[in-house]
Design a protein around this motif. Structure first.
Motif, PDB file in Angstrom:
ATOM      1  N   GLU A 157       0.944  -1.403   0.241  1.00  8.77           N
ATOM      2  CA  GLU A 157       0.013  -0.567   0.391  1.00  8.77           C
ATOM      3  C   GLU A 157       1.388   1.527  -0.078  1.00  8.77           C
ATOM      4  N   LYS A 158       2.267   1.362   0.362  1.00  4.92           N
ATOM      5  CA  LYS A 158       2.693   1.932   0.971  1.00  4.92           C
ATOM      6  C   LYS A 158       3.551   2.547  -0.419  1.00  4.92           C
ATOM      7  N   TYR A 159       3.774   1.644  -0.956  1.00  5.45           N
ATOM      8  CA  TYR A 159       4.543   1.930  -2.130  1.00  5.45           C
ATOM      9  C   TYR A 159       3.742   2.737  -3.272  1.00  5.45           C
ATOM     10  N   TYR A 160       2.407   1.951  -3.501  1.00  7.28           N
ATOM     11  CA  TYR A 160       1.663   2.335  -4.640  1.00  7.28           C
ATOM     12  C   TYR A 160       1.703   3.596  -4.241  1.00  7.28           C
ATOM     13  N   ILE A 161       0.807   4.384  -3.357  1.00  7.64           N
ATOM     14  CA  ILE A 161       0.612   5.494  -2.917  1.00  7.64           C
ATOM     15  C   ILE A 161       1.577   6.236  -3.293  1.00  7.64           C
ATOM     16  N   GLN A 162       2.934   6.145  -2.983  1.00  6.22           N
ATOM     17  CA  GLN A 162       4.491   7.068  -3.392  1.00  6.22           C
ATOM     18  C   GLN A 162       4.479   6.708  -4.624  1.00  6.22           C
ATOM     19  N   LYS A 163       3.826   5.847  -5.233  1.00  8.47           N
ATOM     20  CA  LYS A 163       4.249   6.200  -7.173  1.00  8.47           C
ATOM     21  C   LYS A 163       3.074   7.047  -7.265  1.00  8.47           C
ATOM     22  N   GLY A 164       1.619   6.549  -6.536  1.00 11.62           N
ATOM     23  CA  GLY A 164       0.687   7.377  -7.210  1.00 11.62           C
ATOM     24  C   GLY A 164       0.782   8.991  -6.942  1.00 11.62           C
ATOM     25  N   LEU A 165       1.826   9.822  -5.673  1.00  8.97           N
ATOM     26  CA  LEU A 165       2.102  10.751  -5.384  1.00  8.97           C
ATOM     27  C   LEU A 165       2.870  11.248  -6.028  1.00  8.97           C
ATOM     28  N   GLN A 166       3.550  10.188  -6.803  1.00 14.23           N
ATOM     29  CA  GLN A 166       4.925  10.326  -7.526  1.00 14.23           C
ATOM     30  C   GLN A 166       4.587  11.022  -8.885  1.00 14.23           C
ATOM     31  N   TYR A 167       3.767  10.311  -9.750  1.00 16.37           N
ATOM     32  CA  TYR A 167       2.809  10.405 -10.433  1.00 16.37           C
ATOM     33  C   TYR A 167       2.222  11.739 -10.859  1.00 16.37           C
ATOM     34  N   GLY A 172       2.683  14.375  -8.667  1.00 12.60           N
ATOM     35  CA  GLY A 172       3.252  15.569  -8.955  1.00 12.60           C
ATOM     36  C   GLY A 172       3.305  15.892  -7.130  1.00 12.60           C
ATOM     37  N   PHE A 173       3.051  14.707  -6.399  1.00 13.19           N
ATOM     38  CA  PHE A 173       2.447  15.230  -4.837  1.00 13.19           C
ATOM     39  C   PHE A 173       1.408  16.092  -4.782  1.00 13.19           C
ATOM     40  N   ASN A 174       0.660  15.899  -6.150  1.00 10.44           N
ATOM     41  CA  ASN A 174      -0.972  16.220  -5.966  1.00 10.44           C
ATOM     42  C   ASN A 174      -2.126  15.786  -5.365  1.00 10.44           C
ATOM     43  N   ILE A 175      -2.050  16.406  -3.621  1.00  9.12           N
ATOM     44  CA  ILE A 175      -3.645  15.146  -3.207  1.00  9.12           C
ATOM     45  C   ILE A 175      -4.655  14.858  -4.058  1.00  9.12           C
ATOM     46  N   THR A 176      -5.155  16.049  -4.045  1.00 11.58           N
ATOM     47  CA  THR A 176      -6.567  16.282  -5.085  1.00 11.58           C
ATOM     48  C   THR A 176      -6.069  14.897  -6.537  1.00 11.58           C
ATOM     49  N   LYS A 177      -5.416  15.095  -7.075  1.00 11.20           N
ATOM     50  CA  LYS A 177      -5.339  14.433  -8.840  1.00 11.20           C
ATOM     51  C   LYS A 177      -5.495  13.114  -7.914  1.00 11.20           C
ATOM     52  N   THR A 178      -4.075  12.427  -7.343  1.00 13.89           N
ATOM     53  CA  THR A 178      -3.213  11.793  -6.788  1.00 13.89           C
ATOM     54  C   THR A 178      -4.992  10.462  -6.231  1.00 13.89           C
ATOM     55  N   ALA A 179      -5.521  11.521  -4.950  1.00 11.00           N
ATOM     56  CA  ALA A 179      -7.011  11.195  -4.623  1.00 11.00           C
ATOM     57  C   ALA A 179      -8.014  10.120  -5.810  1.00 11.00           C
ATOM     58  N   GLN A 180      -7.801  11.321  -6.500  1.00  6.94           N
ATOM     59  CA  GLN A 180      -9.082  10.782  -7.702  1.00  6.94           C
ATOM     60  C   GLN A 180      -9.175   9.248  -7.998  1.00  6.94           C
ATOM     61  N   ALA A 181      -7.237   9.720  -8.406  1.00 11.47           N
ATOM     62  CA  ALA A 181      -6.979   8.868  -9.338  1.00 11.47           C
ATOM     63  C   ALA A 181      -6.901   7.546  -8.118  1.00 11.47           C
ATOM     64  N   LEU A 182      -6.570   7.180  -7.208  1.00 10.97           N
ATOM     65  CA  LEU A 182      -6.764   5.618  -6.530  1.00 10.97           C
ATOM     66  C   LEU A 182      -8.238   5.467  -6.091  1.00 10.97           C
ATOM     67  N   HIS A 183      -9.283   6.798  -6.504  1.00 14.92           N
ATOM     68  CA  HIS A 183     -10.458   5.875  -5.583  1.00 14.92           C
ATOM     69  C   HIS A 183     -10.400   6.026  -4.277  1.00 14.92           C
ATOM     70  N   MET A 184      -9.954   7.298  -3.642  1.00 15.31           N
ATOM     71  CA  MET A 184     -10.217   7.106  -2.130  1.00 15.31           C
ATOM     72  C   MET A 184     -10.359   8.755  -1.158  1.00 15.31           C
ATOM     73  N   SER A 185     -10.804   9.289  -0.542  1.00 18.45           N
ATOM     74  CA  SER A 185     -10.754  10.506   0.029  1.00 18.45           C
ATOM     75  C   SER A 185      -9.643  11.687   0.156  1.00 18.45           C
ATOM     76  N   ARG A 186      -9.603  12.824  -0.312  1.00 19.32           N
ATOM     77  CA  ARG A 186      -8.719  13.307   0.355  1.00 19.32           C
ATOM     78  C   ARG A 186      -7.494  13.144   1.835  1.00 19.32           C
ATOM     79  N   GLN A 187      -9.237  12.871   2.252  1.00 21.37           N
ATOM     80  CA  GLN A 187      -9.105  12.677   4.123  1.00 21.37           C
ATOM     81  C   GLN A 187      -7.771  11.731   4.076  1.00 21.37           C
ATOM     82  N   ASN A 188      -8.816  10.371   3.314  1.00 18.67           N
ATOM     83  CA  ASN A 188      -7.876   9.134   2.950  1.00 18.67           C
ATOM     84  C   ASN A 188      -6.255   8.904   2.841  1.00 18.67           C
ATOM     85  N   GLY A 192       4.846   7.569   6.283  1.00 18.31           N
ATOM     86  CA  GLY A 192       5.642   8.226   7.282  1.00 18.31           C
ATOM     87  C   GLY A 192       6.102   9.085   5.389  1.00 18.31           C
ATOM     88  N   ILE A 193       5.793   9.132   4.456  1.00 16.24           N
ATOM     89  CA  ILE A 193       5.487   9.608   3.190  1.00 16.24           C
ATOM     90  C   ILE A 193       5.470  11.342   3.184  1.00 16.24           C
TER      91      ILE A 193
END
Length: 432
Positions: free
Chosen positions: A391-401, A403-419, A428-429
């Motif tokens: 899970e940590k690895y996948y979230i890191q990859k999503g954030l890198q892809y 550009g560490f934009n929380i909103t776009k990453t959350a949408q791509a991973l189908h989870m809320s911003r808070q989650n 600790g990412i």
């Protein structure tokens, strides 16, 4: 049909009575275990049903299960206190009446009627720390070897903030100790600290207990209220509590969670609004298995502590001990680790080296079983640990892809911003 009805009636009665009932068969396997017993021992029914007691619980060196004693001697044991550890490394204290079960003069099992001393002690001594707070010595300075540096730094920073602090960590990771460190950082032991564990308070009185604790601290014009396992608060009380903590107050509130808050929200045990309010100031305490590299400092901390207590001069542990500690999963975390070191040092006399044969028998037995499993199977990690790493690895990859934009990453991973933000803090990412 009549047999099924009778079984349902007996099971309902057992689950309604206010004592624990534990029944084993002639082989020592659990065949009956009521709801009160689950509450007392902190286990899940699937962890114990049809399993041998010694595969689930750990007993102090030289002590045996009263159930197994009765099974062996065929004689009842009455009004005996027993201390042991569950499969999560938590210490349990009970007072038992244990009886053999016979069928036509042949022993077929044993039954234990249990009273919960652990809970009684917690409720009777709920204000003990308030009276003795000036004597405790849990500070960030003298506990720096027990926690990762990031936890220490975050705790110090949050101590200066007036908002409520949320501490998240598995059972035994040191939530109480960290709470005391934060309290001392604020008040230097000049004000009281009160611990209230929601899991040990009756649902009908839990809200009033918290209100009374808050009034006490208001009268003291300061202090700290630590509310442990807040997800045990009834849903209506969680909403009332949210209103309480948003008001200005002269004292500090610290809440703790021993489980993943997102899972608790999903299961309806934790109010979403309450969590998001508390999550503004969150400290994550990682389990020992995620910070094996810190074992030398943890070992040194407890060696120093019990050298002083037992008047010993143990300088280090053997390489075999260190290897065993490193390979073990430590389900009970710091609390379990301390118990192992403490029990081991009781076996020493004038030695300055703690060796493998000094370790408690139950612990050597357990790590031996784990070692055999790893030899027989491919070396694999526990499932939960593997999932967390993935899970940590996948979230890191999503954030890198993104550009560490929380909103776009959350949408791509189908989870809320808070989650997503919770898991970023949990693992600790950080942005490179």
């Amino acid at each position: 049909m009549q047999l099924k009805n009778e079984i349902a009636i007996y099971k309902t009665i057992l689950d309604l009575i206010d004592v624990g009932v534990h029944v084993i068969d002639e082989n020592g396997k659990t065949i009956l275990y009521n709801k009160k017993m689950i509450e007392i021992e902190g286990t899940d029914i699937e962890d114990i049903l049809d399993k041998n007691i010694l595969d689930v619980f750990q007993f102090y060196q030289g002590e045996d299960s009263t159930l197994l004693k009765v099974l062996h001697t065929k004689k009842p044991i009455l009004n005996i206190q027993q201390m042991y550890f569950n499969n999560k490394g938590q210490e349990i204290k009970t007072v038992n009446n244990t009886f053999p079960i016979f069928n036509e003069n042949t022993i077929v099992g044993a039954v234990e009627i249990v009273r919960d001393v652990t809970k009684l002690e917690r409720m009777m001594n709920k204000n003990t720390l308030r009276e003795t707070s000036s004597a405790h010595t849990h500070t960030f300075e003298n506990l720096s070897d027990l926690f990762p540096q990031k936890v220490i730094e975050t705790g110090k920073q949050m101590a200066s903030n007036s908002s409520t602090i949320l501490i998240i960590g598995e059972s035994g990771t040191g939530q109480q100790i960290l709470s005391e460190c934060i309290h001392h950082e604020i008040y230097q032991a000049e004000k009281p600290i009160i611990f209230q564990n929601c899991s040990s308070l009756p649902e009908s009185t839990i809200e009033q207990v918290l209100i009374d604790s808050m009034k006490l601290l208001e009268n003291e014009k300061g202090g700290t209220l630590v509310i442990e396992d807040i997800y045990y608060l009834p849903s209506t009380s969680q909403l009332h509590f949210l209103n309480m903590i948003t008001a200005e107050r002269p004292y500090k509130i610290i809440c703790t969670l021993g489980k993943d808050p997102i899972d608790l929200i999903g299961s309806g045990k934790l109010n979403k609004t309450l969590y998001y309010h508390l999550s503004e100031l969150t400290i994550f305490i990682p389990p020992i298995r995620d910070r094996i590299d810190t074992l030398p400092s943890i070992i040194a901390f407890f060696l120093n502590k019990y050298n002083e207590r037992f008047q010993l001069n143990v300088k280090k542990v053997s390489d075999e001990c260190l290897e065993s500690f490193s390979d073990y999963n430590w389900p009970g975390n710091i609390k379990e680790f301390e118990h192992v070191i403490k029990s081991s040092m009781k076996m020493l006399d004038n030695e300055d080296l703690l060796q493998y044969h000094h370790l408690p028998t139950y612990f050597r037995h357990r790590i031996s079983h784990e070692h055999q499993f790893l030899i027989q199977k491919n070396p694999i990690k526990p499932f939960d640990e593997y999932i967390q790493e993935a899970e940590k690895y996948y979230i890191q990859k999503g954030l890198q892809y993104h550009g560490f934009n929380i909103t776009k990453t959350a949408q791509a991973l189908h989870m809320s911003r808070q989650n997503l933000q919770y898991r970023i803090r949990k693992y600790g990412i950080e942005k490179p």
